[in-house]
Enzyme design. Structure first.
Site, PDB file in Angstrom:
ATOM      1  N   SER A 140       0.845  -1.203   0.000  1.00 57.64           N
ATOM      2  CA  SER A 140       0.000   0.000   0.000  1.00 57.64           C
ATOM      3  C   SER A 140       0.877   1.248   0.000  1.00 57.64           C
ATOM      4  CB  SER A 140      -0.879   0.024   1.252  1.00 57.64           C
ATOM      5  OG  SER A 140      -1.593   1.251   1.315  1.00 57.64           O
ATOM      6  N   TYR A 154      -1.992  -0.281  10.204  1.00 55.62           N
ATOM      7  CA  TYR A 154      -2.115  -0.881   8.863  1.00 55.62           C
ATOM      8  C   TYR A 154      -0.905  -0.500   8.010  1.00 55.62           C
ATOM      9  CZ  TYR A 154      -3.797  -1.074   3.985  1.00 55.62           C
ATOM     10  OH  TYR A 154      -3.919  -1.292   2.637  1.00 55.62           O
TER      11      TYR A 154
END
Ligand code: NAP
Length: 245
Positions: A140, A154
């Site tokens: 990501s 995250y």
């Protein structure tokens, strides 16, 4: 002629679903992993079969090592593994670091990092003896940006996968395997709603240099390119698919 086999984790929705369908269209037989959304996985399998592929639907929670082992037993019976799209992932509810709990951190790292590493390990065990194979870790842009006030935990799980991608690629390059990361930016999928912020993608579009969000299909196209012979001298790197973010 037999088609190459691609396992896609988290393929019942979003980016993984788009990857499974595009892989089927590009000539792969697809092993479609899901955790809870059986109906989503069945829809993806139907689309893959319509594209001429064989499709295996395989339930497994990638945070459970026994489930990973069972998943690979089914994949082994389906055919020798040529490609892995290591995509399954979760976010927590939007929070500041001061609100993070041990249970939440445990779950995020178990799915996004430890599970993903174990899934990659099992792929390497199958690919190295054959002297070929491609692994794509879906990380990501958060790994670079940090996701302050949203989900720093995250971001940390994904940063770990970026460096894992580099280390694993160095370890297996001489064996004929390529390992890459793809780091999506803000992509229109249900993950934002699952994190309790359904408008997150639309709200952040103006912060993207291209002034828009991306689609799961655009991420899938980048992944399928990296998997192809067109990218035969690419390994160890992570490609941003972020509209410039
Ligand atoms: P999504 O639409 O929420 O889909 C997530 C997929 O992962 C679903 O198929 C889900 O399966 C599966 N999954 C979740 N937990 C799992 C588990 N424990 N075991 C097996 N499968 C599991 O999310 P997405 O946006 O497509 O995200 C896919 C990947 O891209 C993730 O790794 C995510 O972190 C990354 N990413 C997404 C964005 C974005 O903006 N969308 C940006 C950067 C990175 P079930 O529904 O069957 O449980």
């Amino acid at each position: 002629m037999t088609r190459p086999v691609c396992l896609i984790t988290g393929a019942s929705a979003g980016i993984g679903a788009a990857c499974a369908i595009l892989a089927a269209q590009r000539g792969y037989d697809v092993a479609i992993n899901y955790n809870s959304d059986r109906a989503g996985a069945e829809n993806v399998a139907q689309a893959a079969i319509a594209a001429g592929a064989r499709a295996l639907i395989v339930q497994a929670d990638v945070s459970d090592p026994d489930a990973i082992a069972a998943m690979y037993r089914e994949v082994d019976a389906f055919g020798p593994l040529d490609a892995l799209i290591n995509n399954a992932g979760i976010v927590g509810q939007t929070a500041r670091v001061t609100d993070l709990t041990f249970a939440r951190l445990r779950q995020l790292f178990d799915v996004n990092t430890i599970g993903a590493i174990l899934v990659a390990k099992e792929a390497v065990l199958r690919m190295e003896p054959r002297g070929k194979g491609v692994i794509i870790n879906v990380t990501s842009a958060a790994a670079r940006l940090g996701s302050a006030n949203t989900y720093v935990d995250y971001a940390a799980t994904k940063a770990a996968m970026d460096i894992f991608t580099k280390g694993l690629s160095d370890e297996v390059a001489a064996s004929g395997l390529r390992v890459m990361g793809v780091a999506p930016g803000i992509i229109e999928t249900a993950i934002h709603a699952k994190g309790g912020d359904p408008d997150r993608a639309a709200r952040n579009a103006p912060n993207v240099p291209m002034q828009r969000t991306g689609s799961a299909e655009e991420v899938a196209k980048a992944i399928l390119w990296l998997m192809s012979d067109e990218a035969s001298y690419v390994t160890g790197s992570t490609l941003n698919v972020t509209g410039g973010r």
